[in-house]
Each structure stands twice: as structure tokens, then as C-alpha cells.
Write a protein that holds these residues in place. Structure first.
Motif, short mmCIF file in Angstrom:
data_model
loop_
_atom_site.label_atom_id
_atom_site.label_comp_id
_atom_site.label_asym_id
_atom_site.label_seq_id
_atom_site.Cartn_x
_atom_site.Cartn_y
_atom_site.Cartn_z
N ASP A 168 -7.68 -6.62 -10.74
CA ASP A 168 -6.46 -6.06 -11.35
C ASP A 168 -5.66 -5.22 -10.50
O ASP A 168 -5.20 -4.58 -10.12
CB ASP A 168 -7.35 -6.36 -12.30
N LEU A 169 -6.82 -3.99 -10.00
CA LEU A 169 -6.06 -2.57 -9.35
C LEU A 169 -6.08 -2.55 -8.32
O LEU A 169 -5.11 -2.27 -8.60
CB LEU A 169 -7.71 -1.70 -8.95
N LEU A 170 -6.01 -3.67 -7.03
CA LEU A 170 -5.00 -4.00 -6.34
C LEU A 170 -3.35 -4.62 -6.43
O LEU A 170 -2.58 -3.80 -5.82
CB LEU A 170 -5.64 -5.08 -5.40
N ARG A 171 -3.82 -5.33 -7.37
CA ARG A 171 -2.51 -5.53 -8.55
C ARG A 171 -2.03 -5.21 -8.89
O ARG A 171 -0.41 -4.62 -8.41
CB ARG A 171 -2.40 -7.13 -9.30
N GLY A 172 -2.74 -3.94 -9.37
CA GLY A 172 -1.76 -2.36 -10.24
C GLY A 172 -0.71 -1.87 -8.74
O GLY A 172 -0.02 -0.90 -9.05
N LEU A 173 -1.74 -1.20 -7.76
CA LEU A 173 -1.42 -0.67 -7.50
C LEU A 173 -0.26 -1.42 -6.65
O LEU A 173 0.60 -0.26 -5.18
CB LEU A 173 -2.61 -0.45 -6.30
N GLU A 174 -0.42 -2.60 -6.45
CA GLU A 174 0.89 -3.07 -5.19
C GLU A 174 2.29 -2.84 -6.17
O GLU A 174 3.94 -2.95 -5.56
CB GLU A 174 0.83 -4.70 -4.99
N GLY A 175 2.32 -2.96 -7.73
CA GLY A 175 3.32 -2.72 -8.14
C GLY A 175 3.68 -1.31 -8.47
O GLY A 175 5.23 -0.66 -9.01
N LEU A 176 3.18 -0.46 -7.43
CA LEU A 176 3.64 0.69 -8.00
C LEU A 176 4.66 1.02 -6.44
O LEU A 176 4.29 1.05 -5.66
CB LEU A 176 2.40 1.78 -7.65
N GLN A 177 5.36 2.07 -7.08
CA GLN A 177 6.12 3.04 -5.53
C GLN A 177 6.39 4.38 -4.92
O GLN A 177 5.80 4.43 -5.83
CB GLN A 177 7.33 2.70 -6.44
N PRO A 178 5.81 4.24 -4.26
CA PRO A 178 5.76 5.37 -3.30
C PRO A 178 6.48 7.12 -4.03
O PRO A 178 8.36 6.49 -4.69
CB PRO A 178 6.29 5.46 -2.09
N PRO A 179 6.51 8.23 -4.42
CA PRO A 179 8.05 9.37 -5.14
C PRO A 179 8.31 8.79 -3.86
O PRO A 179 8.74 8.99 -2.78
CB PRO A 179 6.49 10.17 -4.94
N ALA A 180 9.71 9.27 -5.10
CA ALA A 180 11.24 10.15 -3.61
C ALA A 180 11.23 10.55 -3.27
O ALA A 180 10.37 11.91 -3.16
CB ALA A 180 12.93 9.97 -4.24
N LYS A 181 11.32 10.79 -1.62
CA LYS A 181 11.26 11.75 -0.59
C LYS A 181 12.10 12.88 -0.72
O LYS A 181 13.56 12.74 -1.70
CB LYS A 181 11.56 10.85 0.60
N ARG A 182 12.13 13.81 -1.19
CA ARG A 182 13.13 15.00 -1.61
C ARG A 182 13.26 15.54 -0.01
O ARG A 182 12.95 15.72 1.18
CB ARG A 182 12.45 16.54 -2.16
N ASP A 183 14.16 16.26 0.09
CA ASP A 183 15.27 17.36 1.23
C ASP A 183 13.74 18.60 1.37
O ASP A 183 13.68 18.62 3.21
CB ASP A 183 16.46 17.56 0.33
N GLU A 184 13.41 19.02 0.91
CA GLU A 184 12.22 20.04 0.69
C GLU A 184 11.32 19.27 1.92
O GLU A 184 10.69 20.56 2.75
CB GLU A 184 11.91 20.36 -0.85
N ASP A 185 10.56 18.69 1.49
CA ASP A 185 9.78 17.73 2.53
C ASP A 185 10.20 17.40 4.09
O ASP A 185 9.44 17.91 4.72
CB ASP A 185 9.27 16.28 1.95
N ASP A 186 11.20 17.41 4.30
CA ASP A 186 11.65 17.44 5.31
C ASP A 186 11.61 18.59 6.03
O ASP A 186 11.53 18.46 7.70
CB ASP A 186 13.81 16.96 5.55
N GLN A 187 11.91 19.27 5.76
CA GLN A 187 12.61 20.51 6.63
C GLN A 187 11.44 21.59 6.75
O GLN A 187 11.37 22.06 7.42
CB GLN A 187 12.75 21.56 5.37
N GLY A 188 10.02 21.22 5.93
CA GLY A 188 8.87 22.25 5.70
C GLY A 188 7.69 21.86 6.90
O GLY A 188 7.27 22.30 7.29
#
Length: 144
Positions: free
Chosen positions: A124-144
């Protein structure tokens, strides 16, 4: 005693290895500021420690206990059991109080055995994790 040898101390501590361990421990104690029980006479700490053992101004049994205590990494201490504290006057369960995990923990004095938990299998835990989507990438992350 002009010169201290191990032979002068063997009648106090029969095992030579143990004698050297005890004298070394006492020498470290002296270098860290422990008071001397014999005159120094310009001798170094190991010689002073051997002279203390030979003159019987310090007990080998006490040194042995101090050495054991200094080498212990875990010292077990008996602590008294925590007593349960009676519940404070407040709304009781069944008297209009809402029985949620948060109120059960605070009203029950923090006893976790009363808090209901949902059980979840690994699948059940693995099924629930498969449905999660990664957080959206921000522009600040690319610069640092």
C-alpha cells in the motif's frame, strides 16, 4: 628509594601487566592534575606513579576501580520508574469531548498506547508513493 623498578612493586600488584596498566593510569591522572602522594624528586609521572604503588600511599584496588570506570563507555544507572500522573479535570470521553489522537495524547497524559494508528502494508505504501509527483522545479534551484 633512589630508583624504582617493577620489582619494587610486584609484591603489591602481582601481575606485571596489571601493574603497568595501573601505573600508566595513575601517571595520566597525575598529568591531568591529581595530587601527588609522594615527593616528586624531579621524577617523571610514570616513575612517581610506580613510587606511589611501591610506598603503598595509593591503593592498587582503588586505582583498578578508577581505571575500569575510566574505560567504561556505558555506565548503567538505575533510575526510578516514572509514576503515572492522574488526569486533570477536563471534559471526559463521552461527555461532549472529541476523542482525536491529539486530544487523547494531551488528555491522557501523553500515553501513546491510547492513540489509534492506521496500519499500512508495504505494498500500500509503494502504491501511494507511485501516485506522488515530484515537486515542480524552480528557477532558483538551477542557479545555485
Amino acid at each position: 628509594m633512589a630508583r624504582v623498578t617493577v620489582e619494587d612493586c610486584v609484591d603489591k600488584v602481582e601481575n606485571r601487566f596489571e601493574l603497568i596498566l595501573l601505573a600508566g593510569h595513575r601517571a595520566r591522572m597525575i598529568s591531568s592534575g591529581a595530587p601527588l602522594t609522594v615527593d616528586r624528586d624531579r621524577d617523571k609521572n610514570p616513575v612517581v606513579a610506580l613510587r606511589e604503588v611501591a610506598d603503598e600511599t595509593i591503593s592498587p584496588d582503588d586505582l583498578r576501580e578508577q581505571l575500569i570506570h575510566s574505560m567504561q563507555s556505558y555506565v548503567e544507572v538505575d533510575e526510578p520508574e516514572a509514576e503515572t500522573v492522574p488526569m486533570l479535570n477536563g471534559p471526559q470521553a463521552g461527555e461532549g469531548a472529541v476523542d482525536t489522537p491529539a486530544t487523547a495524547a494531551t488528555a491522557g497524559g501523553g500515553d501513546d498506547s491510547e492513540v489509534p494508528f492506521d496500519r499500512m502494508s508495504e505494498e500500500d505504501l509503494l502504491r501511494g508513493l507511485e501516485g506522488l509527483q515530484p515537486p515542480a522545479k524552480r528557477d532558483e534551484d538551477d542557479q545555485g
